[in-house]
Motif scaffolding. Structure first.
Motif, PDB file in Angstrom:
ATOM      1  N   LEU A  63       0.831  -1.198   0.000  1.00  0.00           N
ATOM      2  CA  LEU A  63       0.000   0.000   0.000  1.00  0.00           C
ATOM      3  C   LEU A  63       0.875   1.261   0.000  1.00  0.00           C
ATOM      4  N   GLY A  68      -0.176   4.961  -0.530  1.00  0.00           N
ATOM      5  CA  GLY A  68      -1.247   4.985   0.462  1.00  0.00           C
ATOM      6  C   GLY A  68      -0.770   4.776   1.880  1.00  0.00           C
ATOM      7  N   PRO A  70      -2.369   3.243   5.939  1.00  0.00           N
ATOM      8  CA  PRO A  70      -3.405   2.369   6.487  1.00  0.00           C
ATOM      9  C   PRO A  70      -4.787   3.017   6.550  1.00  0.00           C
ATOM     10  N   ASP A  72      -6.178   4.676   4.401  1.00  0.00           N
ATOM     11  CA  ASP A  72      -6.797   4.616   3.075  1.00  0.00           C
ATOM     12  C   ASP A  72      -7.476   3.274   2.799  1.00  0.00           C
ATOM     13  N   LEU A  73      -7.290   2.301   3.683  1.00  0.00           N
ATOM     14  CA  LEU A  73      -7.886   0.979   3.463  1.00  0.00           C
ATOM     15  C   LEU A  73      -9.401   1.039   3.618  1.00  0.00           C
ATOM     16  N   ALA A  74     -10.107   0.634   2.583  1.00  0.00           N
ATOM     17  CA  ALA A  74     -11.565   0.575   2.629  1.00  0.00           C
ATOM     18  C   ALA A  74     -12.046  -0.839   2.937  1.00  0.00           C
ATOM     19  N   PRO A 106     -11.094  -0.799   8.399  1.00  0.00           N
ATOM     20  CA  PRO A 106     -11.845  -0.939   7.158  1.00  0.00           C
ATOM     21  C   PRO A 106     -12.990  -1.935   7.350  1.00  0.00           C
ATOM     22  N   GLY A 127      -6.593  -6.552   0.176  1.00  0.00           N
ATOM     23  CA  GLY A 127      -7.345  -5.358   0.497  1.00  0.00           C
ATOM     24  C   GLY A 127      -7.613  -4.452  -0.674  1.00  0.00           C
ATOM     25  N   ALA A 129      -7.882  -0.158  -1.263  1.00  0.00           N
ATOM     26  CA  ALA A 129      -7.681   1.179  -0.701  1.00  0.00           C
ATOM     27  C   ALA A 129      -8.130   2.210  -1.725  1.00  0.00           C
ATOM     28  N   LEU A 131      -7.341   6.215  -2.718  1.00  0.00           N
ATOM     29  CA  LEU A 131      -6.403   7.322  -2.509  1.00  0.00           C
ATOM     30  C   LEU A 131      -6.905   8.553  -3.248  1.00  0.00           C
TER      31      LEU A 131
END
Length: 132
Positions: A63, A68, A70, A72-74, A106, A127, A129, A131
């Motif tokens: 990431l 990115g 952490p 930014d993690l969806a 997330p 994962g 993310a 951004l």
């Protein structure tokens, strides 16, 4: 970029995850599954907590390389070869998550797997993310 974590009152209170995450941004980062591989391609760590920490660190490294963080993690999916062991270690895994990724959780799922690509791997994380 904006992530909104949504946890409806009528659902069970989330612990270590968010029920829903909405994302607004201009760049979607799809993160491949990461196990506890070191730089030489060997699985490191004999136990689930050690492997979880390395797999999460690897996911966060990918990431970061994409620009990115952490926060930014969806979405993160955890694949575990022993879900009962994952539940038993959940408090320790939560501490590892908070130390490496913070408290912005997330949307997450833990999925049981018969085995992972790397035979010695006990856990894998992938994962999504979003951004700016």
């Amino acid at each position: 970029m904006s992530l909104e974590r949504i946890n409806p009152a009528e659902l069970s209170p989330p612990t270590g995850f968010s029920h829903a995450v909405t994302a607004t941004g201009s760049r979607l980062v799809l993160l491949a599954g990461q196990t506890a591989l070191d730089g030489t391609g060997a699985v490191v760590g004999d136990g689930l907590p050690e492997q979880f920490e390395r797999a999460l660190a690897n996911l966060l490294a990918a990431l970061a390389a994409a620009g990115g963080t952490p926060a930014d993690l969806a979405r993160v999916t955890v694949y575990a070869v022993d879900v009962a062991a994952y539940r038993d270690h959940a408090p320790e895994l939560g501490r590892i998550w908070r130390r490496l990724a913070g408290r912005d959780y997330p949307a997450m799922a833990v999925v049981g797997a018969v085995r992972l690509w790397d035979e010695k791997a006990l856990v894998e994380l992938d994962g999504i993310a979003v951004l700016d």
